[in-house]
Design an enzyme around this catalytic site. Structure first.
Site, PDB file in Angstrom:
ATOM      1  N   HIS A 103      -2.781   6.760   3.761  1.00 39.47           N
ATOM      2  CA  HIS A 103      -1.640   5.921   3.757  1.00 39.47           C
ATOM      3  C   HIS A 103      -0.327   6.413   3.414  1.00 39.47           C
ATOM      4  O   HIS A 103       0.550   5.367   3.140  1.00 39.47           O
ATOM      5  CB  HIS A 103      -2.052   4.601   3.184  1.00 39.47           C
ATOM      6  CG  HIS A 103      -1.496   3.279   4.079  1.00 39.47           C
ATOM      7  ND1 HIS A 103      -1.798   2.131   3.891  1.00 39.47           N
ATOM      8  CD2 HIS A 103      -0.732   3.389   5.370  1.00 39.47           C
ATOM      9  CE1 HIS A 103      -1.062   1.304   5.032  1.00 39.47           C
ATOM     10  NE2 HIS A 103      -0.688   2.292   5.726  1.00 39.47           N
ATOM     11  N   CYS A 157       0.742  -1.170  -0.054  1.00 38.30           N
ATOM     12  CA  CYS A 157       0.073  -0.137   0.089  1.00 38.30           C
ATOM     13  C   CYS A 157       0.719   1.390   0.103  1.00 38.30           C
ATOM     14  O   CYS A 157       0.836   1.989  -0.900  1.00 38.30           O
ATOM     15  CB  CYS A 157      -0.866   0.018   1.150  1.00 38.30           C
ATOM     16  SG  CYS A 157      -2.040  -1.327   1.080  1.00 38.30           S
ATOM     17  N   LYS A 214      -8.703   6.594   1.109  1.00 40.11           N
ATOM     18  CA  LYS A 214      -7.506   5.860   1.822  1.00 40.11           C
ATOM     19  C   LYS A 214      -6.333   6.766   1.531  1.00 40.11           C
ATOM     20  O   LYS A 214      -5.815   6.570   0.264  1.00 40.11           O
ATOM     21  CB  LYS A 214      -7.327   4.401   1.673  1.00 40.11           C
ATOM     22  CG  LYS A 214      -6.195   3.787   2.324  1.00 40.11           C
ATOM     23  CD  LYS A 214      -6.099   2.519   2.121  1.00 40.11           C
ATOM     24  CE  LYS A 214      -4.548   1.976   2.554  1.00 40.11           C
ATOM     25  NZ  LYS A 214      -4.545   0.411   2.421  1.00 40.11           N
ATOM     26  N   SER A 228      -4.767   2.404   6.469  1.00 39.60           N
ATOM     27  CA  SER A 228      -5.815   1.226   5.998  1.00 39.60           C
ATOM     28  C   SER A 228      -6.917   1.051   7.164  1.00 39.60           C
ATOM     29  O   SER A 228      -6.742   1.218   8.271  1.00 39.60           O
ATOM     30  CB  SER A 228      -5.181  -0.094   5.896  1.00 39.60           C
ATOM     31  OG  SER A 228      -4.439   0.037   4.897  1.00 39.60           O
ATOM     32  N   HIS A 236     -10.030  -4.077   0.247  1.00 40.40           N
ATOM     33  CA  HIS A 236      -9.217  -4.520   1.241  1.00 40.40           C
ATOM     34  C   HIS A 236     -10.084  -5.311   2.267  1.00 40.40           C
ATOM     35  O   HIS A 236     -11.174  -4.551   2.599  1.00 40.40           O
ATOM     36  CB  HIS A 236      -8.494  -3.236   1.645  1.00 40.40           C
ATOM     37  CG  HIS A 236      -7.160  -3.400   2.551  1.00 40.40           C
ATOM     38  ND1 HIS A 236      -7.382  -3.953   4.046  1.00 40.40           N
ATOM     39  CD2 HIS A 236      -5.945  -3.271   2.368  1.00 40.40           C
ATOM     40  CE1 HIS A 236      -6.085  -4.033   4.516  1.00 40.40           C
ATOM     41  NE2 HIS A 236      -5.145  -3.692   3.652  1.00 40.40           N
ATOM     42  N   ASP A 278      -3.630  -0.489  -6.125  1.00 42.16           N
ATOM     43  CA  ASP A 278      -2.326  -0.404  -5.486  1.00 42.16           C
ATOM     44  C   ASP A 278      -1.251  -1.358  -5.709  1.00 42.16           C
ATOM     45  O   ASP A 278      -0.233  -1.324  -5.786  1.00 42.16           O
ATOM     46  CB  ASP A 278      -2.337   0.106  -4.169  1.00 42.16           C
ATOM     47  CG  ASP A 278      -3.138  -0.753  -3.184  1.00 42.16           C
ATOM     48  OD1 ASP A 278      -3.627  -1.772  -3.646  1.00 42.16           O
ATOM     49  OD2 ASP A 278      -3.015  -0.785  -2.092  1.00 42.16           O
TER      50      ASP A 278
END
Length: 506
Positions: free
Chosen positions: A124, A68, A122, A149, A228, A280
């Site tokens: 991250h 990620c 998201k 996440s 995810h 990703d």
């Protein structure tokens, strides 16, 4: 005027007269074989399939790292994550590091060109002291999302599917509940997951409409949490896909794509909006049926095999991009220089690892990319790149399994498969063997002169690349400080469980 010069002039006029709106949709842990347009027999993805039918579908599109944080850094900067220090592994809620502010993001490039920039989903790429690394400090005018996440916080008491189906697993413990941020303000902690995608869509609609009212192009980075683990979805998609929780999550992602495209159409912007969809990294195969599908490709998330780094990718722009399928090489690294070219934005004054593939998109030429270099999630300067693809050949100099790809029938994918050096490297002809099943150096028919020449060339490419690469200081190695965890009630006790401001179920 020569025909090639005419095409270049048309592209230049396009980039300066009316730069397109840009909708960049980034899925999470989605496998090469998960979409209907990429061959999955039971996925319900009609909106994505429509983008594939009406746009350019890539068969050989890559991310440089199958994890990620580094993959997202590469997407937004056009630079390998080892340059920006986004290694090893991923950033967490307590991480002191993040995407360095001196890195120039795609949002910053486009904001300087006059775009209204927004991000939903998201992030991250770090939080930092007082949110120093969050999207509002990285070129995004507006942000609604979770800074990492959604499994990086306790989820055993959360609902993932309505009315009251709990999330699978316990996720990460001893951390604050996951926060939903509106710019730098906590909107909910934790948010109601079944309503999260709808909130992102609503935010995105407002951004697109506001940009049109202001007479500005928009850049929307829509980084969905789907697919995810743990999967979740709203009422309209729960138990509707026929593919279980993963399928419901994917179906909601597809529904969000449809809603976004409907908004673009309602605003009369279809021919003025460039839409890009990719992901990703490959699927988290350790989750089995809840982990996605890499199709014919070997392994998944956490590895440098094709299942970890080759991604579905769709580019859609009616009136500008001719529908079809391309087998040209491309990478997520290429988006920043390509979008800069298409919008007339100047490139940042840094070393870029991406190339401009706008000629490929506009049908005026081929992709200038000839090679792709792959790093593992935990890279170092001693080993350098683990694998290199040049043309149709790919060589693995080192391989290493990953817990993310456990439970498959291939032991090379598993965490138990420790770092292994290969001399000579494993060599695969991906045009005939995309599943990396047959090392051509072990062919019973003998090794062709072409394969030997390809190996020699790739060995030289790796040697030159490793020698020229300078790793930036690791941001993840800066360590953790629990005080950096976002809390809606900063002085509450007992910490971290007291950080609880769930907001509405909408």
């Amino acid at each position: 005027m020569a025909l090639g010069t005419l095409f270049l002039a048309l592209a230049a006029g396009l980039s300066t007269a009316s730069p397109p709106n840009i909708l960049l949709i980034f899925a999470d842990d989605l496998g090469y074989g998960d979409l209907g347009s990429y061959g999955h027999p039971s996925s319900t993805t009609p909106n994505l399939d429509q983008l594939a039918e009406g746009g350019l579908r890539f068969t050989d599109f890559y991310v440089p790292v199958s994890l990620c944080t580094p993959s997202r850094a590469a997407l937004l900067t056009g630079r390998l994550p080892v340059r920006s220090g986004m290694y090893p592994g991923v950033l967490g809620p307590s991480s002191q590091g993040g995407l360095p502010l001196e890195e120039v993001t795609l949002a910053e490039v486009l904001a300087a060109r006059g775009y209204l920039t927004g991000m939903a989903g998201k992030w991250h790429l770090g939080v930092g002291p007082e949110g120093a690394f969050l999207p509002p400090h990285q070129g995004f005018h507006r942000f609604l999302g979770i800074p990492y996440s959604h499994d990086q916080g306790p989820c055993q008491n959360l609902t993932c599917f309505p009315p009251d189906i709990p999330c699978k697993g316990g996720c990460d413990q001893g951390l604050v509940p996951i926060p939903l941020l509106a710019n730098l303000t906590v909107e909910a902690q934790p948010p109601w997951l079944p309503g999260l995608e709808a909130r992102y869509v609503s935010f995105s609609r407002d951004l697109m409409a506001d940009a049109q009212r202001q007479g500005r192009p928009f850049f929307l980075y829509y980084a969905s949490h789907h697919t995810h683990y743990p999967q979740f979805s709203g009422q309209s998609f729960t138990k509707r896909s026929g593919r279980g929780p993963f399928g419901d999550s994917l179906m909601e992602l597809d529904g969000a794509v449809g809603a976004l495209m409907t908004t673009v159409g309602d605003l009369g912007l279809l021919e003025e909006t460039l839409v890009i969809f990719t992901a990703d990294n490959g699927p988290e195969l350790m989750r089995m049926s809840n982990g996605g599908c890499s199709g014919l490709l070997r392994c998944g998330k956490g590895t440098t095999f094709e299942g970890g780094v080759r991604e579905p990718a769709l580019v859609y722009w009616p009136g500008h991009i001719t529908p079809g399928v391309t087998h040209e090489l491309a990478s997520s690294l290429d988006l920043l220089p390509t979008l800069a070219a298409l919008t007339g934005a100047p490139l940042p004054n840094v070393t870029l690892d991406g190339v401009d593939i706008s000629p490929l998109l506009l049908g005026t030429g081929k992709s200038p990319r000839k090679s792709v270099f792959f790093y593992p999630p935990y890279p170092d300067e001693i080993h350098g790149v683990f694998a290199v693809r040049n043309g149709k050949y790919k060589a693995h100099f080192f391989t290493q399994g990953s817990a993310h790809s456990d439970t498959t029938s291939d032991p090379a994918c598993h965490a138990a498969n420790r770092l292994t050096a290969h001399e000579p490297p494993l060599l695969y002809d991906l045009s005939q063997d995309p599943g990396e099943n047959y090392n051509v150096l072990e062919s019973i028919e003998g090794v062709s002169p072409e394969a030997l020449q390809a190996l020699k060339h790739i060995q030289l490419l790796k040697a030159q690349y490793d020698a020229a690469m300078t790793f930036g200081p690791s941001q993840i190695a800066k360590g953790e400080d629990p005080a950096l965890q976002i809390c809606c009630q900063p002085s509450c006790t007992p910490h971290p469980v007291c950080c609880h401001c769930p907001g509405s179920q909408s």
